[in-house]
Design a protein around this motif. Structure first.
Motif, PDB file in Angstrom:
ATOM      1  N   PHE A   1       3.392   1.319  -2.759  1.00 50.00           N
ATOM      2  CA  PHE A   1       2.191   1.895  -2.475  1.00 50.00           C
ATOM      3  C   PHE A   1       2.083   2.549  -1.133  1.00 50.00           C
ATOM      4  O   PHE A   1       1.434   3.739  -1.025  1.00 50.00           O
ATOM      5  CB  PHE A   1       1.162   0.615  -2.663  1.00 50.00           C
ATOM      6  CG  PHE A   1      -0.260   0.976  -2.240  1.00 50.00           C
ATOM      7  CD1 PHE A   1      -1.138   1.354  -3.350  1.00 50.00           C
ATOM      8  CD2 PHE A   1      -0.990   0.862  -1.022  1.00 50.00           C
ATOM      9  CE1 PHE A   1      -2.517   1.763  -3.082  1.00 50.00           C
ATOM     10  CE2 PHE A   1      -2.209   1.142  -0.693  1.00 50.00           C
ATOM     11  CZ  PHE A   1      -2.845   1.622  -1.695  1.00 50.00           C
TER      12      PHE A   1
ATOM     13  N   GLY B   1       6.501  -3.764  -4.079  1.00 46.99           N
ATOM     14  CA  GLY B   1       5.390  -3.257  -4.350  1.00 46.99           C
ATOM     15  C   GLY B   1       4.536  -2.475  -3.530  1.00 46.99           C
ATOM     16  O   GLY B   1       4.093  -1.394  -3.428  1.00 46.99           O
ATOM     17  N   LEU B   2       4.582  -3.420  -2.177  1.00 41.17           N
ATOM     18  CA  LEU B   2       3.536  -2.835  -1.219  1.00 41.17           C
ATOM     19  C   LEU B   2       4.179  -1.613  -0.637  1.00 41.17           C
ATOM     20  O   LEU B   2       3.566  -0.637  -0.363  1.00 41.17           O
ATOM     21  CB  LEU B   2       3.483  -3.697  -0.100  1.00 41.17           C
ATOM     22  CG  LEU B   2       2.782  -5.183  -0.298  1.00 41.17           C
ATOM     23  CD1 LEU B   2       2.746  -6.188   0.626  1.00 41.17           C
ATOM     24  CD2 LEU B   2       1.257  -4.727  -0.804  1.00 41.17           C
TER      25      LEU B   2
ATOM     26  N   ILE C   1      -4.998   4.234   5.501  1.00 37.52           N
ATOM     27  CA  ILE C   1      -3.839   4.159   6.393  1.00 37.52           C
ATOM     28  C   ILE C   1      -3.658   3.197   7.404  1.00 37.52           C
ATOM     29  O   ILE C   1      -2.706   2.357   7.628  1.00 37.52           O
ATOM     30  CB  ILE C   1      -3.514   5.462   7.005  1.00 37.52           C
ATOM     31  CG1 ILE C   1      -3.146   6.727   5.870  1.00 37.52           C
ATOM     32  CG2 ILE C   1      -2.418   5.216   8.107  1.00 37.52           C
ATOM     33  CD1 ILE C   1      -1.603   6.991   5.769  1.00 37.52           C
TER      34      ILE C   1
ATOM     35  N   ILE D   1      -3.214  -6.108  -2.044  1.00 34.77           N
ATOM     36  CA  ILE D   1      -2.925  -5.029  -3.187  1.00 34.77           C
ATOM     37  C   ILE D   1      -4.232  -4.553  -3.892  1.00 34.77           C
ATOM     38  O   ILE D   1      -4.111  -3.186  -3.849  1.00 34.77           O
ATOM     39  CB  ILE D   1      -1.542  -5.280  -4.084  1.00 34.77           C
ATOM     40  CG1 ILE D   1      -0.999  -4.022  -4.288  1.00 34.77           C
ATOM     41  CG2 ILE D   1      -2.203  -6.118  -4.903  1.00 34.77           C
ATOM     42  CD1 ILE D   1      -0.168  -3.249  -3.486  1.00 34.77           C
TER      43      ILE D   1
ATOM     44  N   GLU E   1      -1.403 -11.551  -0.985  1.00 30.71           N
ATOM     45  CA  GLU E   1      -0.738 -10.542  -1.386  1.00 30.71           C
ATOM     46  C   GLU E   1      -1.482  -9.705  -2.516  1.00 30.71           C
ATOM     47  O   GLU E   1      -1.879  -8.559  -2.491  1.00 30.71           O
ATOM     48  CB  GLU E   1       0.802 -10.452  -1.772  1.00 30.71           C
ATOM     49  CG  GLU E   1       1.487 -10.968  -0.665  1.00 30.71           C
ATOM     50  CD  GLU E   1       1.648 -10.111   0.581  1.00 30.71           C
ATOM     51  OE1 GLU E   1       2.094  -8.778   0.287  1.00 30.71           O
ATOM     52  OE2 GLU E   1       0.891 -10.161   1.719  1.00 30.71           O
TER      53      GLU E   1
ATOM     54  N   ILE F   1      -9.140   2.879  -1.326  1.00 30.99           N
ATOM     55  CA  ILE F   1      -8.915   4.362  -1.440  1.00 30.99           C
ATOM     56  C   ILE F   1      -9.270   5.104  -2.675  1.00 30.99           C
ATOM     57  O   ILE F   1      -8.907   6.120  -2.958  1.00 30.99           O
ATOM     58  CB  ILE F   1      -7.300   4.706  -1.368  1.00 30.99           C
ATOM     59  CG1 ILE F   1      -6.435   3.869  -2.071  1.00 30.99           C
ATOM     60  CG2 ILE F   1      -7.040   4.367   0.261  1.00 30.99           C
ATOM     61  CD1 ILE F   1      -5.222   4.426  -2.337  1.00 30.99           C
TER      62      ILE F   1
ATOM     63  N   PHE G   1      -6.437  -2.646  -1.311  1.00 38.28           N
ATOM     64  CA  PHE G   1      -5.778  -1.472  -1.139  1.00 38.28           C
ATOM     65  C   PHE G   1      -6.225  -0.386  -1.949  1.00 38.28           C
ATOM     66  O   PHE G   1      -6.871   0.728  -1.899  1.00 38.28           O
ATOM     67  CB  PHE G   1      -4.174  -1.241  -0.790  1.00 38.28           C
ATOM     68  CG  PHE G   1      -3.521  -1.985   0.265  1.00 38.28           C
ATOM     69  CD1 PHE G   1      -4.330  -2.582   1.146  1.00 38.28           C
ATOM     70  CD2 PHE G   1      -2.266  -2.272  -0.001  1.00 38.28           C
ATOM     71  CE1 PHE G   1      -3.622  -3.006   2.346  1.00 38.28           C
ATOM     72  CE2 PHE G   1      -1.722  -2.913   0.997  1.00 38.28           C
ATOM     73  CZ  PHE G   1      -2.409  -3.376   2.263  1.00 38.28           C
TER      74      PHE G   1
ATOM     75  N   LEU H   1       0.503   6.271  -0.518  1.00 36.29           N
ATOM     76  CA  LEU H   1      -0.382   6.648   0.375  1.00 36.29           C
ATOM     77  C   LEU H   1      -0.258   7.486   1.762  1.00 36.29           C
ATOM     78  O   LEU H   1      -1.000   8.371   1.856  1.00 36.29           O
ATOM     79  CB  LEU H   1      -1.205   5.218   0.880  1.00 36.29           C
ATOM     80  CG  LEU H   1      -2.250   5.414   1.700  1.00 36.29           C
ATOM     81  CD1 LEU H   1      -3.258   5.780   1.084  1.00 36.29           C
ATOM     82  CD2 LEU H   1      -2.398   3.901   2.510  1.00 36.29           C
TER      83      LEU H   1
ATOM     84  N   LEU I   1       8.702  -0.809   8.879  1.00 34.87           N
ATOM     85  CA  LEU I   1       8.063  -2.105   8.180  1.00 34.87           C
ATOM     86  C   LEU I   1       9.035  -2.538   7.209  1.00 34.87           C
ATOM     87  O   LEU I   1       8.928  -3.768   6.989  1.00 34.87           O
ATOM     88  CB  LEU I   1       6.769  -1.508   7.499  1.00 34.87           C
ATOM     89  CG  LEU I   1       5.569  -2.538   7.263  1.00 34.87           C
ATOM     90  CD1 LEU I   1       5.357  -3.285   8.616  1.00 34.87           C
ATOM     91  CD2 LEU I   1       4.640  -1.964   6.521  1.00 34.87           C
TER      92      LEU I   1
ATOM     93  N   ILE J   1       7.494  -8.715  -3.968  1.00 32.89           N
ATOM     94  CA  ILE J   1       6.080  -8.192  -3.348  1.00 32.89           C
ATOM     95  C   ILE J   1       6.028  -7.114  -2.378  1.00 32.89           C
ATOM     96  O   ILE J   1       5.399  -5.968  -2.574  1.00 32.89           O
ATOM     97  CB  ILE J   1       5.306  -9.276  -2.872  1.00 32.89           C
ATOM     98  CG1 ILE J   1       5.096 -10.434  -3.776  1.00 32.89           C
ATOM     99  CG2 ILE J   1       4.148  -9.046  -2.106  1.00 32.89           C
ATOM    100  CD1 ILE J   1       4.504 -11.690  -3.363  1.00 32.89           C
ATOM    101  N   GLY J   2       7.308  -6.998  -1.617  1.00 36.48           N
ATOM    102  CA  GLY J   2       7.545  -6.099  -0.390  1.00 36.48           C
ATOM    103  C   GLY J   2       7.677  -4.781  -1.098  1.00 36.48           C
ATOM    104  O   GLY J   2       6.882  -3.684  -0.647  1.00 36.48           O
TER     105      GLY J   2
ATOM    106  N   LEU K   1      -0.202  -5.126   6.652  1.00 32.96           N
ATOM    107  CA  LEU K   1       1.190  -5.083   6.602  1.00 32.96           C
ATOM    108  C   LEU K   1       1.958  -5.911   7.391  1.00 32.96           C
ATOM    109  O   LEU K   1       2.843  -6.839   7.296  1.00 32.96           O
ATOM    110  CB  LEU K   1       1.919  -4.008   5.822  1.00 32.96           C
ATOM    111  CG  LEU K   1       1.435  -3.516   4.608  1.00 32.96           C
ATOM    112  CD1 LEU K   1       2.381  -2.188   4.179  1.00 32.96           C
ATOM    113  CD2 LEU K   1       1.732  -4.368   3.474  1.00 32.96           C
TER     114      LEU K   1
ATOM    115  N   TYR L   1       0.706 -17.483   0.524  1.00 35.90           N
ATOM    116  CA  TYR L   1       1.330 -15.917   0.969  1.00 35.90           C
ATOM    117  C   TYR L   1       0.826 -15.207  -0.075  1.00 35.90           C
ATOM    118  O   TYR L   1       0.502 -13.852  -0.065  1.00 35.90           O
ATOM    119  CB  TYR L   1       2.484 -16.124   1.288  1.00 35.90           C
ATOM    120  CG  TYR L   1       3.575 -14.871   1.253  1.00 35.90           C
ATOM    121  CD1 TYR L   1       3.189 -13.781   2.184  1.00 35.90           C
ATOM    122  CD2 TYR L   1       4.158 -14.645   0.246  1.00 35.90           C
ATOM    123  CE1 TYR L   1       3.959 -12.623   2.077  1.00 35.90           C
ATOM    124  CE2 TYR L   1       4.917 -13.279   0.037  1.00 35.90           C
ATOM    125  CZ  TYR L   1       5.022 -12.601   0.869  1.00 35.90           C
ATOM    126  OH  TYR L   1       5.539 -11.208   0.795  1.00 35.90           O
TER     127      TYR L   1
END
Lengths: 121, 499
Positions: A90, A86-87, B159, B140, B136, B147, B143, A94, A32, A83-84, B166, B132
């Motif tokens: 996370f 941050g994701l 997951i 976020i 996001e 959880i 998410f 996870l 990713l 942004i990417g 994503l 976009y």
């Protein structure tokens, strides 16, 4: 230059798809990261590449030089990178959490939410 | 800068900050309720403004379009913002009783309000890259909400939800890059003009399909919906209610926006794909639901099947079909969020959501039974509830273009929906509780009961109102569909007059 970047993007996507097809979710996340960088390069290349002309407005003029570099895609890419990132952070946490609570990184074995006996699955 | 346009965005963010600061204080949970109530007022005034002016436009930082970021509210956006505020209010009242101390300390209310801000932002933006960013923001916070609490099945569902969403985000971003490369603009109104001048229509169609897949994942279309039934039955009930009501619908909204405003150059190809995807989404969703035996899992699969109806409306691309799609969106959000809230009450009273392990609700909680019947029958399309009119308009639209098979599918899926709803009814409400528990609501204390039942009653009343007085809602949907099919007003409002 565009052709070179296009090939680089293609290689990144290919490697990313290969990684993302793995059952190990950690490999998936690495895939990713690669593919999100490919997307950033697409935006960058989509804005056209120019060499050596910064988008600065000379004193007294109202517009930058006609062949100046396009600054907008770089702003977009910068936003997308932040942004990417941050994701990604996370997702990594996870996955670590999944490893500690579920005891596996293999997506085939993650069946708590959808138990094996479930119809359709 | 127009305040009616920015307030619905600013309010949830301010509420989130206040809720985060007060998360240790028992009064902090009311911040969310007050914030949502204020949001509803702001959304209402935006709706009035939109009804008066047609299209409300605000250029952020006073940069004229298409150079700055534009916020736009046409009728569809305004309708969606109002319905978001209604859902947020209902869920935040429900959360008073549903969310425990530990989850509040972890920042549930702050995340919830950021989610609402993301949803409202996605509805109001007039800029593709900004869309976009809102996606996001929404993603976020969802998410986090999904959880929060950290139970095993939440992590497991999380997951799948996180990874697949994503991937869709990356596709969306690549699509933006390619579209920008071809047109040199990101402003939606400007794009709608710029795509007409693109010479390579084939490449444009490829990009259109990329957007279709990206938004298709978000909207849970066939065959991209697998993350939804994997995740939606795992979090707290308030969370799954707001997810079920709003998140997939943002995907549907984005599809409607992009495929009416920007990608209308090759309807024969793109909308034909959407047509068959819609039919398959309806069928797989409803069959999936029929095979399930858990309250929330049944409802999750029904989200998928109902999304099919909305996409059917978009894909037919006639005025009547779009009226149906818009009407269906509104009806579905109210009904679906309500059913998930009811599932939460049923779980409170009986101890589970697994249908084989619960029962006896009709005898001991008749009020809840009636409150369940209203959205359940509405979902299945019983007259005279809201779902009936939504399905009626859509089926009429399919008959109008003589798409007999699609009309048959839409009707058959409605029938199968009744099957699932009667299954829940027979198992959870009608039969005796297998363990002999008597699920009376009296076991809950007064304030808890009020907080749980009030939002359910409120949303059920809304369903009945839409059902008995559909005329104003249909008229609104008609006006909004007319705007979608002829985006001239939208385009001139954005590009022509800057304040």
């Amino acid at each position: 230059m565009e052709a070179l970047l296009a090939i680089a993007i293609g290689a990144l996507v290919a490697a990313a798809v290969y990684l993302m097809l793995a059952r190990n979710v950690l490999r998936f996340i690495f895939g990713l990261v690669l593919i999100s960088n490919a997307a950033n390069l697409i935006i960058f290349t989509g804005g056209r590449l120019t060499e050596g002309v910064p988008p600065l407005i000379p004193e007294g003029a109202n517009l930058p030089a006609a062949d100046a570099a396009n600054a907008l895609p770089q702003a977009l890419v910068l936003t997308a990178i932040v942004i990417g990132f941050g994701l990604f952070a996370f997702a990594l946490v996870l996955i670590f959490r999944a490893y500690t609570t579920l005891g596996t990184l293999n997506s085939e074995e993650m069946r708590v939410a959808e138990p094996k006996g479930d119809p359709l699955l | 800068m127009s305040w009616t346009l920015t307030l619905p965005l600013v309010l949830p963010f301010l509420t989130a900050v206040a809720a985060f600061l007060l998360r240790a204080n028992p009064a902090g949970r009311w911040v969310s309720v007050v914030g949502s109530a204020l949001l509803l007022i702001a959304a209402g005034s935006l709706m009035l403004e939109t009804l008066r002016a047609g299209v409300v436009v605000g250029q952020m930082g006073n940069w004229p379009a298409p150079f700055g970021i534009t916020l736009v509210a046409d009728l569809l956006s305004a309708i969606m913002v109002v319905i978001t505020a209604i859902t947020a209010l209902a869920v935040s009242v429900y959360a008073l009783a549903d969310i425990d101390r530990r989850m509040e300390m972890l920042g549930y209310h702050a995340l919830f309000n950021v989610l609402i801000a993301g949803v409202v932002g996605a509805f109001l933006t007039g800029d593709l890259f900004n869309l976009y960013v809102w996606f996001e923001v929404m993603l976020i916070s969802s998410f986090g909400l999904l959880i929060l609490g950290g139970r095993k099945e939440q992590i497991d569902g999380g997951i799948k939800y996180v990874t697949l969403n994503l991937v869709s985000t990356i596709l969306f971003l690549s699509g933006i890059g390619l579209l920008y490369g071809m047109t040199g603009t990101l402003n939606l109104a400007d794009l709608s003009l710029a795509v007409e001048e693109v010479e390579n229509k084939g490449l444009l169609t490829v990009v259109a399909v990329m957007f279709m897949i990206a938004f298709g994942v978000k909207a849970a279309l066939f065959p991209l919906f697998f993350w939804l039934p994997a995740a939606y039955h795992t979090p707290a009930f308030s969370v799954s209610a707001v997810f079920a009501g709003l998140l997939t619908k943002v995907g549907v909204y984005a599809l409607i926006r992009m495929f009416t405003l920007v990608f209308d150059h090759d309807i024969g190809f793109t909308h034909e794909i959407l047509l068959w995807v819609a039919a398959l989404t309806m069928i797989t969703g409803v069959l999936g639901a029929a095979a399930q035996s858990d309250f929330r899992k049944i409802l999750s699969f029904h989200i998928v099947s109902q999304i099919g109806y909305m996409i059917l409306g978009l894909a037919l691309y006639t005025p009547l079909a779009l009226v149906g799609a818009v009407f269906y969106l509104v009806h579905h959000i109210v009904v679906k969020a309500n059913l998930f809230l009811i599932a939460g009450i049923a779980q409170r009273l009986t101890g589970s959501t697994e249908l084989s392990r619960i029962g006896g609700l009709y005898k001991s909680a008749p009020l809840l039974a009636v409150l369940f019947l209203i959205p359940a029958f509405s979902l299945a399309g019983f007259p005279p509830l809201s779902g009936f009119w939504a399905k009626y308009v859509l089926v009429q639209a399919t008959l109008e273009v003589e798409a007999w098979i699609l009309a048959g599918v839409a009707l058959a899926v409605g029938l199968l929906t009744i099957y699932s709803m009667t299954k829940i009814w027979a198992e959870a409400f009608w039969k005796k509780h297998p363990e002999g528990i008597d699920p009376t609501p009296d076991k809950l204390d007064g304030p808890t009961r009020a907080a749980l039942l009030l939002p359910v009653g409120f949303l059920a009343t809304l369903t009945i109102i839409i059902g008995f007085f559909p005329q104003p809602f249909v008229a609104l949907a008609e006006a909004s569909a007319a705007q979608l099919l002829d985006p001239t007003a939208y385009v001139t409002a954005v590009l022509g007059g800057s304040e």
